[in-house]
Write a protein that holds these residues in place. Sequence first.
Motif, PDB file in Angstrom:
ATOM      1  N   VAL A 144       0.654  -1.184  -0.075  1.00 41.22           N
ATOM      2  CA  VAL A 144      -0.006  -0.035   0.058  1.00 41.22           C
ATOM      3  C   VAL A 144       0.761   1.264  -0.140  1.00 41.22           C
ATOM      4  CG1 VAL A 144      -1.759   1.196   1.033  1.00 41.22           C
ATOM      5  CG2 VAL A 144      -1.747  -1.221   1.376  1.00 41.22           C
ATOM      6  N   VAL A 145       0.467   2.199  -0.842  1.00 40.55           N
ATOM      7  CA  VAL A 145       1.099   3.590  -0.801  1.00 40.55           C
ATOM      8  C   VAL A 145       0.152   4.423  -0.181  1.00 40.55           C
ATOM      9  CG1 VAL A 145       1.764   5.741  -2.090  1.00 40.55           C
ATOM     10  CG2 VAL A 145       2.921   3.426  -2.596  1.00 40.55           C
ATOM     11  N   ILE A 146       0.326   5.190   1.075  1.00 41.69           N
ATOM     12  CA  ILE A 146      -0.427   6.181   1.399  1.00 41.69           C
ATOM     13  C   ILE A 146       0.046   7.313   1.067  1.00 41.69           C
ATOM     14  CG2 ILE A 146      -1.286   7.133   3.653  1.00 41.69           C
ATOM     15  CD1 ILE A 146      -0.856   4.469   4.948  1.00 41.69           C
ATOM     16  N   GLU A 150      10.020  13.690  -9.067  1.00 42.98           N
ATOM     17  CA  GLU A 150      10.059  12.178 -10.196  1.00 42.98           C
ATOM     18  C   GLU A 150      10.367  11.213  -9.784  1.00 42.98           C
ATOM     19  OE1 GLU A 150      12.235  14.083 -13.580  1.00 42.98           O
ATOM     20  OE2 GLU A 150      10.874  15.492 -14.073  1.00 42.98           O
ATOM     21  N   GLN A 151      10.180  10.861  -8.569  1.00 40.81           N
ATOM     22  CA  GLN A 151      10.280   9.471  -7.928  1.00 40.81           C
ATOM     23  C   GLN A 151       9.072   8.550  -8.301  1.00 40.81           C
ATOM     24  OE1 GLN A 151      12.519   8.695  -4.022  1.00 40.81           O
ATOM     25  NE2 GLN A 151      12.013  11.022  -3.892  1.00 40.81           N
ATOM     26  N   ARG A 152       9.124   7.525  -8.762  1.00 39.24           N
ATOM     27  CA  ARG A 152       7.916   6.747  -9.145  1.00 39.24           C
ATOM     28  C   ARG A 152       7.875   5.410  -8.266  1.00 39.24           C
ATOM     29  NH1 ARG A 152       6.466   1.794 -11.591  1.00 39.24           N
ATOM     30  NH2 ARG A 152       4.515   1.859 -12.881  1.00 39.24           N
ATOM     31  N   PHE A 153       6.741   5.472  -7.697  1.00 41.67           N
ATOM     32  CA  PHE A 153       6.487   4.250  -6.457  1.00 41.67           C
ATOM     33  C   PHE A 153       5.215   3.374  -7.011  1.00 41.67           C
ATOM     34  CE2 PHE A 153       8.513   7.753  -4.267  1.00 41.67           C
ATOM     35  CZ  PHE A 153       9.499   7.169  -3.685  1.00 41.67           C
ATOM     36  N   ALA A 154       5.268   2.174  -6.921  1.00 43.48           N
ATOM     37  CA  ALA A 154       4.338   1.363  -7.291  1.00 43.48           C
ATOM     38  C   ALA A 154       3.661   0.270  -6.064  1.00 43.48           C
ATOM     39  CB  ALA A 154       4.937   0.192  -8.315  1.00 43.48           C
ATOM     40  N   ALA A 155       2.196   0.216  -6.191  1.00 40.55           N
ATOM     41  CA  ALA A 155       1.682  -0.457  -4.842  1.00 40.55           C
ATOM     42  C   ALA A 155       0.586  -1.420  -5.428  1.00 40.55           C
ATOM     43  CB  ALA A 155       1.288   0.478  -3.938  1.00 40.55           C
ATOM     44  N   ARG A 156       0.006  -2.346  -4.660  1.00 43.02           N
ATOM     45  CA  ARG A 156      -1.271  -3.001  -5.215  1.00 43.02           C
ATOM     46  C   ARG A 156      -2.349  -2.318  -4.650  1.00 43.02           C
ATOM     47  NH1 ARG A 156      -0.164  -8.410  -2.016  1.00 43.02           N
ATOM     48  NH2 ARG A 156      -2.114  -8.910  -2.958  1.00 43.02           N
TER      49      ARG A 156
END
Length: 294
Positions: free
Chosen positions: A5-7, A96-102
Amino acid sequence: MVYDVVIVGGSYAGLSAGLQLARGRRKVLVIDAGLRRNRFAQHSHGFLGQDGRAPGDIAAQARAQLLAYPTVEWVDQSAVKAGQCAEGFAVVTADEQRFAARRLIIATGMVDVLPEIPGLAERWGKHVFHCPYCHGYELDGGPIGVLAATQVALHQALMLPDWGPTTLFLNGVFEPDAEQLASLEKRGVTLERERVVSISGHANITLASGRVVELAGVFTQPHMHMASPLPVQLGCEFEAGPMGDFIKVNATRETSVPGVFACGDAAVAAGNVAIAVGDGARTGSAAHQSLIFR
């Protein structure tokens, strides 16, 4: 790395959601720009166990407790883009950082747009407020003003006599009908139809005639809008609130976009620390269970 999870939003609701997920041993990332909605207030009230503390101290302690869990990470940045991707959802920050989450939780809150009255903005959170439960008691029964910005002023004016003698400054925003006038009279509310020119001193309202009304505090109803562009980018549905639109969620705090949850002021038409913390807890546990049962 793909997070569970990204919050987005690390204030009270986001912190509370993160705590449930951390205790479920899920990999969590919190992205936060550091702009709490109540950063203008000196004290927070009505939150059990924390009554009277500085809002920043509450948030700082909660952040330290959350980051003590080894599966939690934190990025001090603004999230500027979000969308679906192969992993689930991708969030891009201002650097410009990229973060992936379900799963994705939106806890970005709202921005208050205050009435354009000289002297009001610098007293916001100190002598001018929006929530009687948060600030009414500290006025010690002194005279209270309700500065109309929307028709929600009527609701405030009917509530506030429990905290002190109340004057409703209509300021040309609306005119109460006969039934509303009767309700105001029953509650002992004084009506003032003169235009408000400014607020000065502690919380003194100057009217167009030059007359000054000295008050212990003033309540008003800021218009609100989303603090983040992400809900619109993701295609979330909205509901109309009395002072602005908020994100539509179901009973499990999931938005109209499957896998995207929302909590706190962005998803509840109420600005209150205790409510935000409770809503965050519900949302964090619901997001956790969605990872198990889908």
